[in-house]
Design a protein around this motif. Structure first.
Motif, mmCIF file in Angstrom:
data_model
loop_
_atom_site.group_PDB
_atom_site.id
_atom_site.type_symbol
_atom_site.label_atom_id
_atom_site.label_comp_id
_atom_site.label_asym_id
_atom_site.label_seq_id
_atom_site.Cartn_x
_atom_site.Cartn_y
_atom_site.Cartn_z
ATOM 1 N N SER A 211 0.821 -1.218 0.000
ATOM 2 C CA SER A 211 0.000 0.000 0.000
ATOM 3 C C SER A 211 0.851 1.262 0.000
ATOM 4 C CB SER A 211 -0.905 0.010 1.238
ATOM 5 O OG SER A 211 -1.821 -1.041 1.178
ATOM 6 N N PRO A 212 0.283 2.375 -0.463
ATOM 7 C CA PRO A 212 0.962 3.672 -0.354
ATOM 8 C C PRO A 212 0.721 4.243 1.045
ATOM 9 C CG PRO A 212 -1.137 3.942 -1.466
ATOM 10 C CD PRO A 212 -1.007 2.476 -1.144
ATOM 11 N N ALA A 213 1.192 5.445 1.283
ATOM 12 C CA ALA A 213 0.848 6.236 2.469
ATOM 13 C C ALA A 213 1.273 5.577 3.771
ATOM 14 C CB ALA A 213 -0.661 6.517 2.506
ATOM 15 N N GLY A 214 2.303 4.706 3.705
ATOM 16 C CA GLY A 214 2.787 4.069 4.918
ATOM 17 C C GLY A 214 1.810 3.088 5.548
ATOM 18 N N ILE A 215 0.813 2.668 4.815
ATOM 19 C CA ILE A 215 -0.158 1.699 5.353
ATOM 20 C C ILE A 215 0.497 0.315 5.344
ATOM 21 C CG2 ILE A 215 -2.379 0.574 4.903
ATOM 22 C CD1 ILE A 215 -3.262 3.226 3.562
ATOM 23 N N ASN A 216 0.420 -0.375 6.453
ATOM 24 C CA ASN A 216 1.088 -1.677 6.556
ATOM 25 C C ASN A 216 0.373 -2.776 5.792
ATOM 26 O OD1 ASN A 216 3.387 -1.119 8.015
ATOM 27 N ND2 ASN A 216 2.245 -1.052 9.945
ATOM 28 N N ALA A 217 -0.944 -2.817 5.951
ATOM 29 C CA ALA A 217 -1.714 -3.883 5.311
ATOM 30 C C ALA A 217 -1.640 -3.726 3.792
ATOM 31 C CB ALA A 217 -3.164 -3.796 5.767
ATOM 32 N N GLU A 218 -1.602 -4.862 3.073
ATOM 33 C CA GLU A 218 -1.637 -4.773 1.613
ATOM 34 C C GLU A 218 -3.042 -4.383 1.167
ATOM 35 O OE1 GLU A 218 0.073 -7.921 -0.638
ATOM 36 O OE2 GLU A 218 2.037 -7.101 -0.129
ATOM 37 N N GLY A 219 -3.128 -3.815 0.000
ATOM 38 C CA GLY A 219 -4.441 -3.371 -0.466
ATOM 39 C C GLY A 219 -4.565 -3.378 -1.971
ATOM 40 N N ARG A 220 -5.614 -2.733 -2.451
ATOM 41 C CA ARG A 220 -5.830 -2.655 -3.913
ATOM 42 C C ARG A 220 -6.427 -1.299 -4.265
ATOM 43 N NH1 ARG A 220 -11.164 -5.325 -5.424
ATOM 44 N NH2 ARG A 220 -12.364 -5.390 -3.486
ATOM 45 N N PRO A 221 -6.283 -0.906 -5.533
ATOM 46 C CA PRO A 221 -6.716 0.441 -5.914
ATOM 47 C C PRO A 221 -8.226 0.538 -6.082
ATOM 48 C CG PRO A 221 -5.836 -0.744 -7.815
ATOM 49 C CD PRO A 221 -5.627 -1.635 -6.638
ATOM 50 N N GLY A 222 -8.748 1.740 -5.948
ATOM 51 C CA GLY A 222 -10.128 2.025 -6.352
ATOM 52 C C GLY A 222 -10.172 2.109 -7.871
ATOM 53 N N TRP A 223 -11.362 2.128 -8.430
ATOM 54 C CA TRP A 223 -11.508 2.065 -9.890
ATOM 55 C C TRP A 223 -11.008 3.354 -10.559
ATOM 56 C CZ3 TRP A 223 -16.806 3.264 -12.465
ATOM 57 C CH2 TRP A 223 -16.713 3.149 -13.845
ATOM 58 N N HIS A 224 -11.360 4.509 -10.001
ATOM 59 C CA HIS A 224 -11.071 5.768 -10.706
ATOM 60 C C HIS A 224 -9.578 6.018 -10.875
ATOM 61 C CE1 HIS A 224 -15.214 6.117 -9.754
ATOM 62 N NE2 HIS A 224 -15.011 6.344 -8.473
ATOM 63 N N ILE A 225 -8.793 5.638 -9.863
ATOM 64 C CA ILE A 225 -7.353 5.923 -9.907
ATOM 65 C C ILE A 225 -6.666 5.131 -11.025
ATOM 66 C CG2 ILE A 225 -6.612 4.163 -8.217
ATOM 67 C CD1 ILE A 225 -5.301 7.765 -8.306
ATOM 68 N N GLU A 226 -7.272 3.990 -11.381
ATOM 69 C CA GLU A 226 -6.675 3.166 -12.441
ATOM 70 C C GLU A 226 -6.530 3.964 -13.730
ATOM 71 O OE1 GLU A 226 -9.038 -0.316 -13.030
ATOM 72 O OE2 GLU A 226 -8.945 -0.909 -10.923
ATOM 73 N N CYS A 227 -7.601 4.662 -14.112
ATOM 74 C CA CYS A 227 -7.571 5.362 -15.402
ATOM 75 C C CYS A 227 -6.651 6.583 -15.335
ATOM 76 C CB CYS A 227 -8.972 5.739 -15.847
ATOM 77 S SG CYS A 227 -9.879 4.311 -16.470
ATOM 78 N N SER A 228 -6.625 7.283 -14.192
ATOM 79 C CA SER A 228 -5.690 8.412 -14.065
ATOM 80 C C SER A 228 -4.258 7.918 -14.276
ATOM 81 C CB SER A 228 -5.799 9.048 -12.674
ATOM 82 O OG SER A 228 -6.944 9.879 -12.598
ATOM 83 N N ALA A 229 -3.939 6.753 -13.687
ATOM 84 C CA ALA A 229 -2.571 6.237 -13.764
ATOM 85 C C ALA A 229 -2.219 5.775 -15.173
ATOM 86 C CB ALA A 229 -2.405 5.082 -12.770
#
Ligand code: AMP
Ligand code: ZN
Length: 459
Positions: A211-229
């Motif tokens: 994860s970003p932002a120093g979050i320890n747990a692994e995660g996944r992206p939201g839908w909207h950020i995918e297209c921006s990236a």
């Protein structure tokens, strides 16, 4: 040659001026690959293929870059994977689902006469770019981490107001009204009730990334950020055209603009926002529960892809379209005629009467009306049809496919025709009429001329 396009953001038709005419850049939101695509999904694919072809015609093939993403992280994909491959680890099952449906999508849209985009990025291959944008948004004060989520704050964006667009401008909504009208049962980790997810924790077994932002747990992206990236990676911070279906304006595109403009401190993400209208079937909303849900795959069993393509383009892309069997049958007859006239001639330049309406915000109905007027100019008709993505087959291939589809046995038809010719030669008109009626009953129309008899499958 002046191209004019309607821009959803400014709600006006404007001359299209590319940022760089040697590198015209377009992004279109692609499919979420979890099932067969339906005929509504085919609409943006066909519409933006026509625009891609027109841009290539205007600026040169080497100077247009078209990016259409493949969304391969999504709850619907996870559900399908768990259901179809219960014995496999979820990640493997997901890969199977996305590979199979991705392949099917390509087969479908190839058959519809659509060119492959220049790049087809997959969301799962752009997680690093997503994390990078998220970090920029946090650094800029537009996003924050809470309970292993990262959230974007539209209110922070509108408060900053420094050379940024207004949140809500694309969809013509007021943020104050959205705040006032938002649901009361908002997730407790959200500071504002219109805040949306950039990143979220993965459930056990689900696909996950650091994860970003120093979050320890692994995660996944939201839908909207995918297209921006993906747009950023392949087209840069600011590009020419962004497209998709009208249903995507809010929240998907509104949120994409917010993310991209706040991350890169700029007023615009794309200079032109284009949205196709919705498709319904026989005057009803298409849905699985109504039983009128039709996949591209099913339609292709009955019709050549170009028939479906023509039928789609008979309606202007911004209008709603009512998909009817009657209209598809008519499109098939039109193409039969055009194939006969134009498929085997050397194509000339596309006719001005066809290109001009296309340049006017893709007025395909007017362009198609002009095609009907070109029957007497086979070379111009052929060139114009090719510009629009038609005539991928020869006239003979087209006719034999029609025969196969109708179940007509060409050898049997030829045998009956020879019998009929013999009957006519001995002036047995009763017998020759009988054979003609027999053929008509088989769906075969015959035409006598001084050069002999020709036949075709009647639609
Ligand atoms: P989806 O897979 O639902 O995200 O949709 C993929 C694309 O198809 C998006 O651009 C949608 O806007 C578009 N789309 C979905 N349903 C329809 C429809 N009935 N008519 C026109 N476009 C549609
Ligand atoms: Zn998108």
């Amino acid at each position: 040659m002046e191209l004019r396009l309607y821009d959803t953001l400014t709600r006006e038709k404007r001359p299209f001026v590319p940022l760089d005419p040697r590198n015209v850049r377009m992004y279109v939101c692609g499919p979420t690959v979890y099932d067969f695509a339906h005929i509504g999904n085919a609409r943006p694919v066909i519409v933006f293929d026509v625009l891609f072809r027109l841009l290539r015609h205007a600026y040169g093939e080497a100077h247009v870059k078209y990016v259409r993403n493949i969304t391969d992280v999504d709850d619907k994909i996870n559900d399908r994977a768990a259901r179809d491959f219960p014995g496999l680890p979820l990640n493997e099952a997901i890969r199977k689902v996305t590979e199979e449906t991705g392949k099917q999508f390509h087969a479908d849209v190839d058959a519809l006469g659509c060119l492959r985009p220049s790049v087809e990025p997959r969301a799962t291959e752009h997680i690093a770019e997503m994390r990078e944008i998220i970090e920029k948004l946090i650094a800029g004060g537009f996003a924050y981490a809470a309970e292993d989520h990262v959230l974007f704050s539209p209110q922070a964006m509108n408060a900053a107001n420094a050379g940024l667009p207004r949140y809500g401008a694309l969809s013509n909504r007021s943020l104050d009204e959205m705040v006032a009208g938002a649901r009361v049962d908002v997730a407790p980790y959200k500071k504002g009730n219109t805040d949306f997810v950039l990143w979220k924790p993965s459930k056990p077994g689900e696909p996950s990334w650091p994860s970003p932002a120093g979050i320890n747990a692994e995660g996944r992206p939201g839908w909207h950020i995918e297209c921006s990236a993906m747009a950023w990676k392949h087209l840069g911070e600011h590009f020419d055209i962004h497209g998709g279906g009208i249903d995507l304006v809010f929240p998907h595109h509104e949120n994409e603009v917010a993310q991209t403009c706040c991350a890169f401190h700029q007023e615009r993400m794309a200079n032109y926002w284009m949205h196709n209208g919705f498709l319904q079937v026989e005057s009803e909303k298409m849905s699985k529960s109504l039983g009128n849900f039709i996949t591209i795959h099913e339609l292709l069993e009955d019709w050549p892809g170009e028939v479906l393509r023509l039928n789609m383009l008979k309606t202007h892309y911004r209008s709603p379209i009512d998909w009817t069997l009657k209209s598809v049958e008519e499109s098939a007859r039109t193409l039969d005629d055009w194939y006969r006239v134009a498929a085997d001639v050397v194509p000339g330049e596309p006719a001005a009467s066809v290109v001009e309406p296309l340049l006017d915000d893709l007025n395909t109905p007017l362009a198609i009306a002009a095609l009907h007027g070109l029957r007497g100019e086979a070379a111009a008709l052929a060139g114009s049809l090719r510009l629009l993505g038609f005539l991928s087959e020869s006239a003979a291939q087209w006719e034999s496919r029609k025969q196969r589809a109708s179940g007509v046995d060409a050898a049997e038809v030829e045998r009956l025709l020879a019998e009929r010719t013999a009957a006519r030669a001995r002036k047995d008109f009763k017998e020759s009429d009988r054979i003609r009626d027999l053929l008509a009953g088989m769906g075969v129309a015959i035409k006598d001329s001084k050069d002999g008899t020709t036949w075709e499958v009647a639609r």
